[in-house]
Design a protein around this motif. Structure first.
Motif, PDB file in Angstrom:
ATOM      1  N   PRO A  34      28.017  89.134  -1.379  1.00 12.24           N
ATOM      2  CA  PRO A  34      29.296  89.834  -1.272  1.00 12.24           C
ATOM      3  C   PRO A  34      29.945  89.612   0.087  1.00 12.24           C
ATOM      4  N   LEU A  35      31.264  89.555   0.112  1.00 13.72           N
ATOM      5  CA  LEU A  35      31.992  89.369   1.363  1.00 13.72           C
ATOM      6  C   LEU A  35      33.217  90.274   1.362  1.00 13.72           C
ATOM      7  N   ALA A  36      33.344  91.100   2.390  1.00  7.19           N
ATOM      8  CA  ALA A  36      34.534  91.936   2.544  1.00  7.19           C
ATOM      9  C   ALA A  36      35.714  91.059   2.938  1.00  7.19           C
ATOM     10  N   VAL A  37      36.855  91.288   2.306  1.00 10.29           N
ATOM     11  CA  VAL A  37      38.047  90.469   2.537  1.00 10.29           C
ATOM     12  C   VAL A  37      39.234  91.386   2.806  1.00 10.29           C
ATOM     13  N   GLY A  38      39.891  91.167   3.921  1.00  7.57           N
ATOM     14  CA  GLY A  38      41.142  91.851   4.211  1.00  7.57           C
ATOM     15  C   GLY A  38      42.280  90.856   4.136  1.00  7.57           C
ATOM     16  N   VAL A  39      43.272  91.131   3.321  1.00 10.41           N
ATOM     17  CA  VAL A  39      44.406  90.212   3.157  1.00 10.41           C
ATOM     18  C   VAL A  39      45.423  90.522   4.249  1.00 10.41           C
ATOM     19  N   ARG A  40      45.605  89.565   5.129  1.00  8.32           N
ATOM     20  CA  ARG A  40      46.583  89.704   6.212  1.00  8.32           C
ATOM     21  C   ARG A  40      46.904  88.340   6.775  1.00  8.32           C
ATOM     22  N   THR A  41      48.020  88.227   7.477  1.00  7.29           N
ATOM     23  CA  THR A  41      48.394  86.988   8.148  1.00  7.29           C
ATOM     24  C   THR A  41      48.575  87.249   9.632  1.00  7.29           C
ATOM     25  N   VAL A  42      48.389  86.190  10.413  1.00  3.12           N
ATOM     26  CA  VAL A  42      48.588  86.245  11.865  1.00  3.12           C
ATOM     27  C   VAL A  42      49.422  85.032  12.260  1.00  3.12           C
ATOM     28  N   GLU A  43      50.394  85.248  13.139  1.00  2.77           N
ATOM     29  CA  GLU A  43      51.274  84.154  13.533  1.00  2.77           C
ATOM     30  C   GLU A  43      51.897  84.455  14.887  1.00  2.77           C
ATOM     31  N   VAL A  44      52.081  83.415  15.684  1.00  9.60           N
ATOM     32  CA  VAL A  44      52.878  83.496  16.902  1.00  9.60           C
ATOM     33  C   VAL A  44      54.203  82.815  16.635  1.00  9.60           C
ATOM     34  N   LYS A  45      55.277  83.542  16.887  1.00 14.53           N
ATOM     35  CA  LYS A  45      56.616  83.008  16.639  1.00 14.53           C
ATOM     36  C   LYS A  45      57.505  83.368  17.817  1.00 14.53           C
ATOM     37  N   GLY A  46      57.915  82.347  18.568  1.00 13.37           N
ATOM     38  CA  GLY A  46      58.677  82.619  19.776  1.00 13.37           C
ATOM     39  C   GLY A  46      57.832  83.435  20.735  1.00 13.37           C
ATOM     40  N   HIS A  47      58.385  84.559  21.196  1.00 14.53           N
ATOM     41  CA  HIS A  47      57.619  85.405  22.107  1.00 14.53           C
ATOM     42  C   HIS A  47      56.983  86.586  21.379  1.00 14.53           C
ATOM     43  N   GLU A  48      56.891  86.514  20.053  1.00 15.00           N
ATOM     44  CA  GLU A  48      56.313  87.611  19.286  1.00 15.00           C
ATOM     45  C   GLU A  48      54.932  87.245  18.743  1.00 15.00           C
ATOM     46  N   PHE A  49      54.061  88.251  18.690  1.00 15.38           N
ATOM     47  CA  PHE A  49      52.770  88.138  18.009  1.00 15.38           C
ATOM     48  C   PHE A  49      52.905  88.933  16.715  1.00 15.38           C
ATOM     49  N   LEU A  50      52.767  88.240  15.583  1.00 16.17           N
ATOM     50  CA  LEU A  50      53.054  88.840  14.285  1.00 16.17           C
ATOM     51  C   LEU A  50      51.772  89.035  13.480  1.00 16.17           C
ATOM     52  N   ILE A  51      51.578  90.231  12.968  1.00 14.50           N
ATOM     53  CA  ILE A  51      50.546  90.508  11.984  1.00 14.50           C
ATOM     54  C   ILE A  51      51.261  90.934  10.710  1.00 14.50           C
ATOM     55  N   ASN A  52      51.007  90.212   9.633  1.00 15.03           N
ATOM     56  CA  ASN A  52      51.708  90.439   8.361  1.00 15.03           C
ATOM     57  C   ASN A  52      53.218  90.308   8.519  1.00 15.03           C
ATOM     58  N   GLY A  53      53.636  89.409   9.420  1.00 12.48           N
ATOM     59  CA  GLY A  53      55.049  89.148   9.622  1.00 12.48           C
ATOM     60  C   GLY A  53      55.763  90.170  10.474  1.00 12.48           C
ATOM     61  N   GLU A  54      55.042  91.184  10.983  1.00 13.15           N
ATOM     62  CA  GLU A  54      55.655  92.229  11.781  1.00 13.15           C
ATOM     63  C   GLU A  54      55.160  92.147  13.227  1.00 13.15           C
ATOM     64  N   PRO A  55      56.039  92.367  14.203  1.00  9.83           N
ATOM     65  CA  PRO A  55      55.617  92.314  15.607  1.00  9.83           C
ATOM     66  C   PRO A  55      54.515  93.330  15.884  1.00  9.83           C
ATOM     67  N   PHE A  56      53.507  92.870  16.615  1.00  7.38           N
ATOM     68  CA  PHE A  56      52.374  93.723  16.964  1.00  7.38           C
ATOM     69  C   PHE A  56      52.276  93.822  18.470  1.00  7.38           C
ATOM     70  N   TYR A  57      52.049  95.059  18.966  1.00  7.61           N
ATOM     71  CA  TYR A  57      51.872  95.290  20.391  1.00  7.61           C
ATOM     72  C   TYR A  57      50.462  95.805  20.617  1.00  7.61           C
ATOM     73  N   PHE A  58      49.665  95.028  21.357  1.00  7.89           N
ATOM     74  CA  PHE A  58      48.274  95.377  21.630  1.00  7.89           C
ATOM     75  C   PHE A  58      48.209  96.540  22.618  1.00  7.89           C
ATOM     76  N   THR A  59      47.450  97.566  22.280  1.00  6.37           N
ATOM     77  CA  THR A  59      47.053  98.576  23.249  1.00  6.37           C
ATOM     78  C   THR A  59      45.540  98.718  23.153  1.00  6.37           C
ATOM     79  N   GLY A  60      44.874  98.785  24.280  1.00  3.77           N
ATOM     80  CA  GLY A  60      43.418  98.888  24.200  1.00  3.77           C
ATOM     81  C   GLY A  60      42.735  98.466  25.472  1.00  3.77           C
ATOM     82  N   PHE A  61      41.594  97.823  25.291  1.00  4.49           N
ATOM     83  CA  PHE A  61      40.701  97.614  26.428  1.00  4.49           C
ATOM     84  C   PHE A  61      40.000  96.261  26.377  1.00  4.49           C
ATOM     85  N   GLY A  62      39.599  95.788  27.564  1.00  2.00           N
ATOM     86  CA  GLY A  62      38.442  94.938  27.662  1.00  2.00           C
ATOM     87  C   GLY A  62      37.233  95.856  27.651  1.00  2.00           C
ATOM     88  N   LYS A  63      36.180  95.453  26.950  1.00  2.00           N
ATOM     89  CA  LYS A  63      34.998  96.307  26.828  1.00  2.00           C
ATOM     90  C   LYS A  63      33.764  95.551  27.311  1.00  2.00           C
TER      91      LYS A  63
END
Length: 600
Positions: A264-293
């Motif tokens: 068995p393999l868990a599958v999440g349907v999503r896309t990732v893309e860099v377009k211009g100065h945007e980072f897109l997940i599922n075609g929508e701009p994504f803004y990372f908030t978080g940490f180096g750990k």
């Protein structure tokens, strides 16, 4: 390489626990023959260094030995029998009874050894594992061993976290059918409300393959036959940051009507893309908030701990974080599985930290000799680095939480030779996975004026410490430095820009009404200054604070009980900065930074 998991055709035995333990300087020349002559025992999974009170063990250079008895289940007589090591830091030799059965180099990725011909179902065998934490200029991460005036060998390394070693992740005995599923690769996409899962299956021998995809309720939504193909999903539910949804792909190897293997393999349907100065997940701009750990905790060192994992994810959720970077090595697979299930975004990083003689030269950035040279990062280093990239992507390619590969932390990308060293590695990473963007974390010495690598990559990931290592205690000057630095990268590249490290060491409980380094107030003000600058640039796509929690480092007068840049202490108590980040990041939900509602 598939992670061992129990299925209708596969079984596994966990070998974690307390093993006999010894260091080579206190053992016979061939300690794998017979029972280890040692009074010591060590826990697995855990780094060995902090389990003992003996300084010679904690700082040992050379091989250490783990040993235990293993009994093969009686029902495995018709199966292939394998040993699985989730990690052995940084190199391992494995012995069954008195025979060497395999070796592995690379401290943070798993390896399997087939011992079918050396053991028998129902019988026991003596398992001995030799592990070395030694680093050289031809290992990843790199280092060197020096011999002191008293003849003692000392490990020197060029990364700022303690060089924990040993069996820090689980060990397994597992069975696999003679005809087995060896690997599965999935690539997902969607158009409108229809999702797709492109799959490819590798088997140990020619056989019929069939697959079926079930939704979270267990209903089959697509199925097919063949070792490769595309499954179509009507009314697809996407995997999204903060809203994970997983399908389950069941892959079967079939002989006639008989299922000879199932996985068995868990599958999440999503896309990732860099377009211009945007980072897109599922075609929508994504803004990372978080940490180096870091994988780091008291006593366990880098040993994986499910309780710490759950609590760390809870603390990240509490702060409003949506992401983290696996600085500076691949984390345990359990961590990525957890991120998959909980919608946390991951930047997945190799163990290539320390490829920078400028850092060795101190804050001047002047290397004692060129980084990319026979003396340091040479052809053998590059080959080891390539193998790390192969093993990282092979292990983690199917995780929907992983949205970007980071193939190095703070390399000397400003030095001659960097392009020749990294170009083949970038080509390899893109060949192994053409679907995810690539990045590397930029050291402060590498500026928009002298960096030689950025054209090869998709995202500019900056590690910057204005107000700490530069303009310490002077946040007004630091703000001007940072403003000009980001503006320069935007003008040069036109690519998405994010901060993968920014932080200030902070002693919990130390306070001041002035901008005094090491105080909790200064850490809060330092972060706020950075955020003001970030919010001025629409090209900016994310902020990951260094660090999530305080962590252990090597001995050094610039570190007091480790690196204190955590917004949580090493035992996960919040500093004032944790509350400040919570206010900012929970306020960012659903909107881009820089709007008037932001209060930094």
């Amino acid at each position: 390489m598939l992670k061992p998991t129990p299925t209708p055709t596969r079984e596994l035995v966990n070998l974690d626990g307390v093993w006999r333990f010894g260091i080579d300087s206190r053992l016979a020349s061939e300690p794998w023959t017979g029972i280890l002559d040692t009074p010591l025992e060590a826990a697995v999974p855990a780094s060995y260094n902090d389990q003992f009170t003996d300084a010679e063990i904690r700082d040992h250079v050379g091989w250490v030995y783990y040993q235990r008895e293993v009994r093969v289940p009686r029902g495995w007589s018709e199966e292939r029998i394998l040993l699985r090591f989730d990690a052995a830091t940084h190199a391992a030799r494995v012995y069954v009874d008195d025979e060497l059965v395999g070796e592995h180099v690379g401290g943070y990725t798993p390896f399997d050894l087939d011992i079918t011909d050396r053991v028998h179902a129902g019988d026991a065998f003596r398992l001995t594992v030799a592990v070395s934490g030694d680093l050289s200029n031809e290992t990843i991460p790199p280092g060197k061993i020096e011999v002191g005036m008293d003849g003692r060998r000392k490990q020197v390394y060029f990364h700022d976290f303690f060089n924990y070693a040993g069996l820090a992740r689980s060990v397994w005995l597992h069975s696999v059918p003679r005809v087995s599923i060896d690997d599965v690769t999935v690539v997902t996409a969607f158009e409108g409300t229809t999702g797709s899962v492109e799959y490819s299956v590798e088997t140990s021998a020619p056989t019929t393959v069939r697959v079926r995809l079930a939704d979270a309720a267990g209903r089959v939504v697509a199925e097919a036959s063949g070792a490769s193909g595309v499954l179509s999903i009507a009314d697809v539910v996407l995997w999204k940051p903060g809203a994970a949804y997983l399908y389950e792909l069941t892959v079967e190897a079939v002989d006639g009507d008989v299922v000879v293997d199932s996985y068995p393999l868990a599958v999440g349907v999503r896309t990732v893309e860099v377009k211009g100065h945007e980072f897109l997940i599922n075609g929508e701009p994504f803004y990372f908030t978080g940490f180096g750990k870091h994988e780091d905790s008291v006593i366990r060192g880098k040993g994986h701990d499910d309780a710490y994992m759950v609590h760390d994810f809870q603390l990240m959720e509490w702060t409003g974080a949506n992401s983290f970077r696996t600085s500076h090595y691949p984390y345990a697979e359990e961590v990525l599985d957890f991120a998959d299930r909980h919608g946390i975004v991951v930047i997945d990083e190799t163990a290539a930290v320390g490829l920078n003689m400028g850092v060795v030269g101190g804050m001047t950035g002047k290397p004692p000799f060129p980084t990319f040279s026979d003396q340091y990062a040479n052809d053998n280093t590059q080959a080891a680095h390539a193998q790390h990239i192969r093993e990282l992507i092979t292990r983690d390619k199917n995780h929907p939480s992983v949205v970007m590969w980071c193939i190095a932390n703070e390399p000397a990308s400003n030095e001659d030779g960097a392009l020749e060293y990294f170009k083949p590695l970038v080509d390899l990473a893109r060949e192994l996975d053409p679907t995810r963007p690539l990045t590397y974390a930029l050291v402060m010495f590498a500026t928009f004026q002298n960096d030689q690598l950025i054209d090869l990559f998709d995202v500019v990931s900056m590690n910057r410490y204005y107000g700490w290592y530069i303009a310490t205690g002077d946040l007004q000057t630091a703000e001007m430095y940072l403003q000009g630095d980001i503006a320069g990268w935007i003008e040069r590249t036109g690519k998405p820009i994010m901060m993968t490290e920014y932080g200030a060491d902070t002693q919990p409980g130390l306070h001041s009404v002035w901008d005094q380094a090491w105080t909790e107030e200064y850490q809060v003000d330092y972060l706020a200054m950075n955020h003001r600058v970030f919010d001025r640039f629409p090209q900016f796509v994310g902020e990951q604070v260094w660090n999530f929690a305080d962590f252990a480092t090597s001995n050094g007068i610039h570190r007091v009980d480790g690196n204190k840049k955590g917004v949580f202490t090493r035992d996960r108590k919040p500093k004032a900065a944790a509350f400040a980040l919570r206010k900012r990041w929970t306020g960012l939900e659903g909107r881009k930074p820089g709007t008037p509602a932001d209060e930094n």
